[in-house]
Design an enzyme around this catalytic site. Structure first.
Site, PDB file in Angstrom:
ATOM      1  N   MET A  67      -9.205  -1.802   8.481  1.00 40.23           N
ATOM      2  CA  MET A  67      -8.475  -2.508   9.613  1.00 40.23           C
ATOM      3  C   MET A  67      -7.944  -1.002  10.371  1.00 40.23           C
ATOM      4  O   MET A  67      -7.310  -1.632  11.644  1.00 40.23           O
ATOM      5  CB  MET A  67      -8.066  -3.568   9.594  1.00 40.23           C
ATOM      6  N   GLU A  68      -7.630   0.003   9.856  1.00 37.59           N
ATOM      7  CA  GLU A  68      -6.966   0.956  10.691  1.00 37.59           C
ATOM      8  C   GLU A  68      -7.666   2.194  10.858  1.00 37.59           C
ATOM      9  O   GLU A  68      -6.891   3.028  11.711  1.00 37.59           O
ATOM     10  CB  GLU A  68      -5.673   1.256   9.864  1.00 37.59           C
ATOM     11  N   GLY A  86     -12.633  -2.896   2.071  1.00 40.75           N
ATOM     12  CA  GLY A  86     -13.862  -3.815   1.450  1.00 40.75           C
ATOM     13  C   GLY A  86     -14.933  -2.865   1.150  1.00 40.75           C
ATOM     14  O   GLY A  86     -15.740  -2.128   2.009  1.00 40.75           O
ATOM     15  N   GLU A 130       0.749  -1.021   0.090  1.00 45.78           N
ATOM     16  CA  GLU A 130       0.030  -0.205   0.102  1.00 45.78           C
ATOM     17  C   GLU A 130       0.864   1.198   0.018  1.00 45.78           C
ATOM     18  O   GLU A 130       0.307   2.365  -0.198  1.00 45.78           O
ATOM     19  CB  GLU A 130      -0.818  -0.037   1.191  1.00 45.78           C
ATOM     20  N   ASP A 146     -11.982  -5.423  -2.773  1.00 43.86           N
ATOM     21  CA  ASP A 146     -12.634  -6.591  -2.466  1.00 43.86           C
ATOM     22  C   ASP A 146     -13.995  -6.045  -1.884  1.00 43.86           C
ATOM     23  O   ASP A 146     -14.339  -5.029  -1.599  1.00 43.86           O
ATOM     24  CB  ASP A 146     -12.234  -7.747  -1.440  1.00 43.86           C
ATOM     25  N   VAL A 168     -13.514  -8.724   7.128  1.00 45.88           N
ATOM     26  CA  VAL A 168     -15.219  -8.969   6.987  1.00 45.88           C
ATOM     27  C   VAL A 168     -15.645 -10.036   5.884  1.00 45.88           C
ATOM     28  O   VAL A 168     -15.184  -9.307   4.582  1.00 45.88           O
ATOM     29  CB  VAL A 168     -15.902  -7.759   6.795  1.00 45.88           C
TER      30      VAL A 168
END
EC number: 3.2.2.9
Length: 232
Positions: free
Chosen positions: A174-175, A78, A12, A198, A153
């Site tokens: 997640m961050e 996501g 990333e 995704d 998820v």
């Protein structure tokens, strides 16, 4: 103006790192910081590691040691908004935790104790992201709520829980909320600009592995353009 850019994973941050001139590498608290110049601006690029604690630690070190004027969170997410497809961009207007629950003490679902229910993105940075988007052909973006949790998820049950409790959510990752909380406590403006790798369903792990490079490319292009605009 000094700009902090945060990505969790090597994939990333690599594209942006390769664009830095006068790049120097610093290791602090288990995180990697790259300092240099990007499109005329002083930049500190942080590879924080995955998850809320890693992101919070890295962001706190970034803010204390390098003192950026603004923070941009880049990377993958996501998709939850029905209009989003792989490679599309999401821009945060606000960020919340989807896995925090101290409702027994009167807080909202997703609200951490003694913290606001939502961390609000800086309006100037949102407008900068939209200005960057307008200069790019064939790139689609949605702005709205991004939710954060220490979970990938990929089950219908988890997806339904998030939709039920955060009906306006456009993406999960997640961050971002941990980064936003650190910025809030340091009083530094932030925005999240990520790309969809995704869709949050049972096929997500396979999709994530395949389309992470596309998401990294889309989000990196957006962030680089934002840096250029902010430096004008």
């Amino acid at each position: 103006m000094k700009i902090g850019i945060i990505g969790a994973m090597e994939q990333e941050v690599t594209i942006l790192k390769e664009q830095l001139t006068d790049c120097e590498t610093h290791h602090k608290a288990g995180c990697i910081f790259y300092t240099g110049n990007l499109n005329g601006a002083d930049v500190v690029l942080l590879q924080s590691g995955i998850g809320k604690v890693a992101a919070a630690v890295g962001t706190a070190v970034l803010l204390e040691a390098f003192q950026p004027d603004a923070v941009l969170n880049t990377g993958s997410a996501g998709g939850f908004d029905s209009s989003l497809t792989l490679g599309d961009v999401v821009i945060s207007t606000e960020v919340r935790y989807h896995d925090a629950d101290v409702t027994a003490f009167g807080y909202e679902i997703g609200q951490m104790a003694q913290q606001p229910a939502a961390f609000i993105s800086d309006e100037k940075l949102i407008l900068t992201a939209e200005q960057a988007l307008a200069s790019m052909a064939d790139m689609h973006a949605v702005r709205g709520l991004i939710c954060t949790g220490d979970a990938f998820v990929c089950t219908p049950e988890k997806q339904a829980f998030i939709r039920d409790n955060f009906p306006t959510v456009i993406a999960v990752e997640m961050e971002a909320a941990a980064i936003a909380q650190a910025c809030h406590q340091f009083n530094v403006p932030f925005v999240v600009v990520r790309a969809i790798s995704d869709v949050a369903d049972k096929e997500s792990p396979m999709s994530f592995e395949e389309f992470l490079p596309l998401a990294a490319q889309s989000s990196s292009v957006m962030v680089a353009k934002m840096v250029e605009i902010l430096n004008q």
